[in-house]
Design a protein around this motif. Structure first.
Motif, PDB file in Angstrom:
ATOM      1  N   ARG A 176       0.834  -1.200   0.000  1.00 51.77           N
ATOM      2  CA  ARG A 176       0.000   0.000   0.000  1.00 51.77           C
ATOM      3  C   ARG A 176       0.871   1.253   0.000  1.00 51.77           C
ATOM      4  NH1 ARG A 176      -4.533  -0.828   4.526  1.00 51.77           N
ATOM      5  NH2 ARG A 176      -5.446   0.962   3.431  1.00 51.77           N
ATOM      6  N   VAL A 177       2.009   1.212   0.708  1.00 55.03           N
ATOM      7  CA  VAL A 177       2.930   2.350   0.705  1.00 55.03           C
ATOM      8  C   VAL A 177       3.517   2.547  -0.689  1.00 55.03           C
ATOM      9  CG1 VAL A 177       5.120   3.217   1.607  1.00 55.03           C
ATOM     10  CG2 VAL A 177       3.477   2.142   3.151  1.00 55.03           C
ATOM     11  N   ILE A 178       3.908   1.439  -1.328  1.00 57.32           N
ATOM     12  CA  ILE A 178       4.434   1.521  -2.692  1.00 57.32           C
ATOM     13  C   ILE A 178       3.367   2.072  -3.634  1.00 57.32           C
ATOM     14  CG2 ILE A 178       5.288   0.164  -4.645  1.00 57.32           C
ATOM     15  CD1 ILE A 178       6.626  -1.691  -2.634  1.00 57.32           C
ATOM     16  N   GLY A 179       2.124   1.679  -3.414  1.00 58.06           N
ATOM     17  CA  GLY A 179       1.030   2.187  -4.243  1.00 58.06           C
ATOM     18  C   GLY A 179       0.894   3.694  -4.140  1.00 58.06           C
ATOM     19  N   TYR A 180       1.033   4.232  -2.933  1.00 59.62           N
ATOM     20  CA  TYR A 180       0.973   5.683  -2.759  1.00 59.62           C
ATOM     21  C   TYR A 180       2.150   6.352  -3.472  1.00 59.62           C
ATOM     22  CZ  TYR A 180      -2.769   5.424   0.698  1.00 59.62           C
ATOM     23  OH  TYR A 180      -3.974   5.229   1.323  1.00 59.62           O
ATOM     24  N   THR A 181       3.308   5.704  -3.450  1.00 58.11           N
ATOM     25  CA  THR A 181       4.475   6.258  -4.136  1.00 58.11           C
ATOM     26  C   THR A 181       4.247   6.319  -5.641  1.00 58.11           C
ATOM     27  OG1 THR A 181       5.913   5.334  -2.410  1.00 58.11           O
ATOM     28  CG2 THR A 181       6.962   6.009  -4.478  1.00 58.11           C
ATOM     29  N   ILE A 182       3.689   5.253  -6.196  1.00 56.83           N
ATOM     30  CA  ILE A 182       3.380   5.229  -7.628  1.00 56.83           C
ATOM     31  C   ILE A 182       2.383   6.325  -7.973  1.00 56.83           C
ATOM     32  CG2 ILE A 182       2.323   3.861  -9.471  1.00 56.83           C
ATOM     33  CD1 ILE A 182       3.420   1.371  -8.111  1.00 56.83           C
ATOM     34  N   LYS A 183       1.409   6.505  -7.123  1.00 55.35           N
ATOM     35  CA  LYS A 183       0.403   7.535  -7.345  1.00 55.35           C
ATOM     36  C   LYS A 183       1.045   8.916  -7.381  1.00 55.35           C
ATOM     37  CE  LYS A 183      -4.180   8.792  -5.564  1.00 55.35           C
ATOM     38  NZ  LYS A 183      -5.170   8.468  -4.510  1.00 55.35           N
ATOM     39  N   GLY A 184       1.938   9.183  -6.424  1.00 54.69           N
ATOM     40  CA  GLY A 184       2.618  10.477  -6.396  1.00 54.69           C
ATOM     41  C   GLY A 184       3.506  10.695  -7.593  1.00 54.69           C
ATOM     42  N   ALA A 185       4.226   9.636  -8.016  1.00 56.50           N
ATOM     43  CA  ALA A 185       5.101   9.765  -9.174  1.00 56.50           C
ATOM     44  C   ALA A 185       4.305  10.000 -10.448  1.00 56.50           C
ATOM     45  CB  ALA A 185       5.964   8.511  -9.317  1.00 56.50           C
ATOM     46  N   THR A 186       3.171   9.311 -10.574  1.00 58.63           N
ATOM     47  CA  THR A 186       2.330   9.484 -11.762  1.00 58.63           C
ATOM     48  C   THR A 186       1.815  10.912 -11.874  1.00 58.63           C
ATOM     49  OG1 THR A 186       1.655   7.158 -11.615  1.00 58.63           O
ATOM     50  CG2 THR A 186       0.281   8.621 -12.930  1.00 58.63           C
ATOM     51  N   LEU A 187       1.511  11.533 -10.754  1.00 57.37           N
ATOM     52  CA  LEU A 187       0.998  12.893 -10.782  1.00 57.37           C
ATOM     53  C   LEU A 187       2.118  13.925 -10.945  1.00 57.37           C
ATOM     54  CD1 LEU A 187      -1.636  12.683  -7.891  1.00 57.37           C
ATOM     55  CD2 LEU A 187      -2.045  12.580 -10.346  1.00 57.37           C
ATOM     56  N   SER A 188       3.309  13.600 -10.482  1.00 62.95           N
ATOM     57  CA  SER A 188       4.399  14.585 -10.522  1.00 62.95           C
ATOM     58  C   SER A 188       4.972  14.753 -11.924  1.00 62.95           C
ATOM     59  CB  SER A 188       5.515  14.175  -9.559  1.00 62.95           C
ATOM     60  OG  SER A 188       6.094  12.940  -9.932  1.00 62.95           O
ATOM     61  N   VAL A 189       5.003  13.675 -12.723  1.00 62.79           N
ATOM     62  CA  VAL A 189       5.591  13.772 -14.071  1.00 62.79           C
ATOM     63  C   VAL A 189       4.834  14.779 -14.943  1.00 62.79           C
ATOM     64  CG1 VAL A 189       6.038  12.501 -16.206  1.00 62.79           C
ATOM     65  CG2 VAL A 189       6.634  11.485 -14.008  1.00 62.79           C
ATOM     66  N   PRO A 190       3.492  14.692 -15.058  1.00 59.84           N
ATOM     67  CA  PRO A 190       2.787  15.721 -15.842  1.00 59.84           C
ATOM     68  C   PRO A 190       2.933  17.122 -15.245  1.00 59.84           C
ATOM     69  CG  PRO A 190       1.386  13.803 -15.512  1.00 59.84           C
ATOM     70  CD  PRO A 190       2.567  13.637 -14.621  1.00 59.84           C
ATOM     71  N   ALA A 191       3.030  17.216 -13.908  1.00 60.29           N
ATOM     72  CA  ALA A 191       3.180  18.524 -13.285  1.00 60.29           C
ATOM     73  C   ALA A 191       4.504  19.163 -13.669  1.00 60.29           C
ATOM     74  CB  ALA A 191       3.067  18.399 -11.764  1.00 60.29           C
ATOM     75  N   VAL A 192       5.580  18.364 -13.678  1.00 58.60           N
ATOM     76  CA  VAL A 192       6.891  18.878 -14.102  1.00 58.60           C
ATOM     77  C   VAL A 192       6.849  19.270 -15.573  1.00 58.60           C
ATOM     78  CG1 VAL A 192       9.315  18.261 -14.445  1.00 58.60           C
ATOM     79  CG2 VAL A 192       8.140  17.587 -12.341  1.00 58.60           C
ATOM     80  N   GLY A 193       6.167  18.456 -16.384  1.00 60.99           N
ATOM     81  CA  GLY A 193       6.028  18.780 -17.792  1.00 60.99           C
ATOM     82  C   GLY A 193       5.308  20.097 -18.012  1.00 60.99           C
ATOM     83  N   PHE A 194       4.301  20.365 -17.197  1.00 58.80           N
ATOM     84  CA  PHE A 194       3.559  21.625 -17.311  1.00 58.80           C
ATOM     85  C   PHE A 194       4.466  22.809 -16.969  1.00 58.80           C
ATOM     86  CE2 PHE A 194       0.899  24.984 -15.500  1.00 58.80           C
ATOM     87  CZ  PHE A 194       0.006  25.194 -16.540  1.00 58.80           C
ATOM     88  N   LEU A 195       5.290  22.667 -15.948  1.00 52.56           N
ATOM     89  CA  LEU A 195       6.221  23.740 -15.595  1.00 52.56           C
ATOM     90  C   LEU A 195       7.202  24.010 -16.736  1.00 52.56           C
ATOM     91  CD1 LEU A 195       7.006  22.853 -11.870  1.00 52.56           C
ATOM     92  CD2 LEU A 195       5.493  24.645 -12.740  1.00 52.56           C
ATOM     93  N   TYR A 196       7.568  22.944 -17.444  1.00 57.74           N
ATOM     94  CA  TYR A 196       8.473  23.111 -18.584  1.00 57.74           C
ATOM     95  C   TYR A 196       7.810  23.927 -19.695  1.00 57.74           C
ATOM     96  CZ  TYR A 196      11.252  21.903 -22.698  1.00 57.74           C
ATOM     97  OH  TYR A 196      12.006  21.956 -23.856  1.00 57.74           O
TER      98      TYR A 196
END
Length: 308
Positions: A176-196
């Motif tokens: 479940r902890v790993i699942g939360y990590t995957i969730k955060g990583a999935t959301l962070s990649v598009p967010a970084v792309g938007f900043l770019y």
């Protein structure tokens, strides 16, 4: 989308960008359209990869479902469905059903659950019922029952949790902890792309990119909800409940409660809400506050200790 389909830029928010291909050959200078299409692909790819990784964390995805046992423990079923609190509520209801406890309503006072004249010897009760019955040495209000799990009962729930994790009915805590990590990583990649993209796209395209990012975030939050049960656990509850799908009318017309074990299993599978409108209606009414939502981990003993 309007530009691709009609060849015109329709932007009521940014009229300075409006025009047509006849007068504007490249409405998105410096390859902005390519950047936009690349960002769309990035959002979809991030969600797809995250979804694949997320689903693969369930250890029973490719495992065969186990056959449901003929004789089920209703308290284990209630724990599997909703955690420690649901199993505890079921024990309280079982004592009411057997006549060891009753609900008392007095004008100007809170509804309380008290001991009755003890129609039988409590030593013949299931172990968890006996320990809950001992806790009712003094009258208890609905709030006390909702916010307290007696220490003498907690060990049952720890045993349930550990066994269900070992048998892969519950998601292991580390998964479940790993699942939360995957969730955060999935959301962070598009967010970084938007900043770019900031400073590299026109206002109209940047607004569209923000909308796409918002949609991606909403989809990820919905699809990547960390499950408490594995697929095996969900299947077990679904198949086991088929034998106990009693209607409210059937429960209300049941014979003397101590003779009808199916009522106990129905509450274990579907919750005390199934009793609404029946002769047991005072029980769910008493605990209506319980179903306003929690936000606590139903499998965390530390949380049980805080509530107690």
């Amino acid at each position: 989308i309007a530009y691709i389909l009609t060849g015109k830029i329709v932007s009521p928010l940014f009229p300075e960008n409006s025009g047509s291909l006849a007068t504007v050959k490249d409405p998105f200078p410096s390859g902005q359209l390519k950047l936009m299409m690349g960002y769309i692909a990035l959002v979809f790819l991030s969600c797809a990869v995250g979804w694949y990784l997320f689903r693969s964390r369930d250890p029973t995805v490719s495992a065969a479902h186990r056959k449901v046992a003929q004789q089920l423990d209703p308290f284990e079923v209630a724990y599997l469905r909703g955690g420690a609190s649901e199993s505890f509520f079921l024990a309280v209801f079982d004592l009411i059903r057997r006549g060891f406890l009753s609900i008392v309503e007095e004008p100007g006072q809170m509804i309380r659950c008290v001991r009755t004249g003890e129609p039988g010897n409590p030593r013949h009760l299931p172990e968890i019922d006996r320990r809950v019955f001992e806790w009712f040495e003094s009258p208890r209000t609905a709030r006390e029952i909702r916010d307290t799990i007696p220490a003498s009962v907690v060990e049952f729930f720890i045993e349930y949790r550990d066994r269900f994790v070992m048998e892969r009915y519950l998601m292991p805590p580390k998964e479940r902890v790993i699942g939360y990590t995957i969730k955060g990583a999935t959301l962070s990649v598009p967010a970084v792309g938007f900043l770019y993209l900031v400073g590299r796209l026109s206002h109209a395209l940047l607004f569209m990119a923000g909308m796409i990012l918002s949609c991606g975030v909403v989809i990820a939050m919905k699809l990547f909800d960390i499950p408490r049960l594995t697929r095996r656990g969900s299947h077990y509850l679904k198949e086991g409940s088929k034998a106990y799908e009693l209607s409210q009318q059937q429960i209300g017309k049941a014979p003397h409660p101590i003779d009808d074990e199916k009522i106990l299993y129905s509450v274990a599978f579907f919750g005390v809400g199934i009793l609404c409108g029946t002769k047991y209606n005072s029980f769910p009414d008493m605990f209506r506050l319980i179903y306003t939502g929690g936000g606590y981990d139903p499998d965390d003993p530390e949380n049980w200790a805080k509530r107690a």
